[in-house]
Design an enzyme around this catalytic site. Structure first.
Site, PDB file in Angstrom:
ATOM      1  CG  HIS A  60      78.726 117.116  87.274  1.00  0.00           C
ATOM      2  ND1 HIS A  60      77.945 117.190  88.402  1.00  0.00           N
ATOM      3  CD2 HIS A  60      80.001 117.330  87.690  1.00  0.00           C
ATOM      4  CE1 HIS A  60      78.723 117.441  89.460  1.00  0.00           C
ATOM      5  NE2 HIS A  60      79.975 117.540  89.052  1.00  0.00           N
ATOM      6  CG  ASN A  76      83.265 121.139  88.787  1.00  0.00           C
ATOM      7  OD1 ASN A  76      83.367 122.052  87.985  1.00  0.00           O
ATOM      8  ND2 ASN A  76      82.117 120.818  89.362  1.00  0.00           N
ATOM      9  CG  HIS A  99      82.598 113.674  89.904  1.00  0.00           C
ATOM     10  ND1 HIS A  99      83.640 113.805  90.787  1.00  0.00           N
ATOM     11  CD2 HIS A  99      81.893 114.829  89.984  1.00  0.00           C
ATOM     12  CE1 HIS A  99      83.562 114.970  91.394  1.00  0.00           C
ATOM     13  NE2 HIS A  99      82.516 115.631  90.911  1.00  0.00           N
ATOM     14  CB  ILE A 115      72.662 113.065  96.394  1.00  0.00           C
ATOM     15  CG1 ILE A 115      71.725 112.597  97.496  1.00  0.00           C
ATOM     16  CG2 ILE A 115      73.545 114.224  96.850  1.00  0.00           C
ATOM     17  CD1 ILE A 115      72.450 111.961  98.676  1.00  0.00           C
ATOM     18  CD  GLU A 119      80.348 120.164  96.447  1.00  0.00           C
ATOM     19  OE1 GLU A 119      79.732 119.112  96.726  1.00  0.00           O
ATOM     20  OE2 GLU A 119      79.778 121.242  96.220  1.00  0.00           O
ATOM     21  CB  VAL A 120      83.272 114.019  95.236  1.00  0.00           C
ATOM     22  CG1 VAL A 120      83.600 112.550  95.493  1.00  0.00           C
ATOM     23  CG2 VAL A 120      81.991 114.423  95.966  1.00  0.00           C
TER      24      VAL A 120
HETATM   25  P1  5GP Z   1      81.776 118.309  92.285  1.00  0.00           P
HETATM   26  O1  5GP Z   1      81.519 119.651  92.893  1.00  0.00           O
HETATM   27  O2  5GP Z   1      82.848 117.547  93.029  1.00  0.00           O
HETATM   28  O3  5GP Z   1      82.024 118.396  90.805  1.00  0.00           O
HETATM   29  O4  5GP Z   1      80.416 117.523  92.396  1.00  0.00           O
HETATM   30  C1  5GP Z   1      80.155 116.563  93.368  1.00  0.00           C
HETATM   31  C2  5GP Z   1      78.720 116.136  93.171  1.00  0.00           C
HETATM   32  O5  5GP Z   1      78.493 114.981  93.935  1.00  0.00           O
HETATM   33  C3  5GP Z   1      77.687 117.173  93.619  1.00  0.00           C
HETATM   34  O6  5GP Z   1      76.852 117.505  92.521  1.00  0.00           O
HETATM   35  C4  5GP Z   1      76.930 116.467  94.746  1.00  0.00           C
HETATM   36  O7  5GP Z   1      75.562 116.785  94.767  1.00  0.00           O
HETATM   37  C5  5GP Z   1      77.187 115.003  94.444  1.00  0.00           C
HETATM   38  N1  5GP Z   1      77.156 114.151  95.613  1.00  0.00           N
HETATM   39  C6  5GP Z   1      77.784 114.364  96.804  1.00  0.00           C
HETATM   40  N2  5GP Z   1      77.542 113.356  97.653  1.00  0.00           N
HETATM   41  C7  5GP Z   1      76.754 112.474  96.979  1.00  0.00           C
HETATM   42  C8  5GP Z   1      76.167 111.227  97.344  1.00  0.00           C
HETATM   43  O8  5GP Z   1      76.321 110.708  98.457  1.00  0.00           O
HETATM   44  N3  5GP Z   1      75.421 110.606  96.391  1.00  0.00           N
HETATM   45  C9  5GP Z   1      75.229 111.140  95.152  1.00  0.00           C
HETATM   46  N4  5GP Z   1      74.476 110.442  94.298  1.00  0.00           N
HETATM   47  N5  5GP Z   1      75.766 112.310  94.781  1.00  0.00           N
HETATM   48  C10 5GP Z   1      76.513 112.976  95.687  1.00  0.00           C
END
Ligand code: 5GP
Length: 122
Positions: A108, A93, A106, A36, A101-102
């Protein structure tokens, strides 16, 4: 990071269809959708459909079929997004130091431009 799965994390909600996503690829075990908040012209996330927090959680508990599906999906998505030839970077991550964050595993996929050095801060 404690590998306790939060059923209300944003990717769990995407998997349940409660929140829309721009789907790139899907199979029995895997979903891929565009980030997003893209950090590169191509920024797609590849996730297992199972409830896994981290790579350790996934590699400990997932079946060989799920493990293979996630890796195969990464290769497939790179091809679908047109970065297989030009090059791309994959990143996952895990935990606090990596700023995960999530809390749903996942991967990337970044591409579409020269991506620079691997890490930017020390
Ligand atoms: P992290 O920091 O956990 O590796 O990355 C989480 C990723 O999830 C971030 O790049 C963020 O932009 C993406 N993200 C968070 N919320 C959403 C969402 O509701 N939809 C999508 N498509 N991506 C999201």
């Amino acid at each position: 990071m404690a590998d306790v799965y939060d059923d209300d994390n944003i990717f769990a909600r995407i998997l349940r269809g409660e929140i829309p996503c721009k789907k790139v690829y899907e199979d029995t075990h895997t979903l891929a959708f565009d980030d997003i908040n893209p950090q590169a012209p191509i920024h797609t996330l590849v996730i297992p459909k199972g409830k896994y927090v981290s790579m350790k959680d996934f590699t400990t508990r997932a079946s060989d079929t799920e493990l293979a599906a996630l890796l195969r999906a990464v290769g497939k998505v790179a091809e679908l997004k047109g970065v297989h030839e030009s090059g791309y970077r994959i990143l996952a991550n895990a935990g606090v130091n990596a700023h995960q964050e999530v809390p749903h595993l996942h991967i990337h996929i970044f591409g579409g431009r020269a991506l620079g050095s691997m890490l930017t801060s020390k």
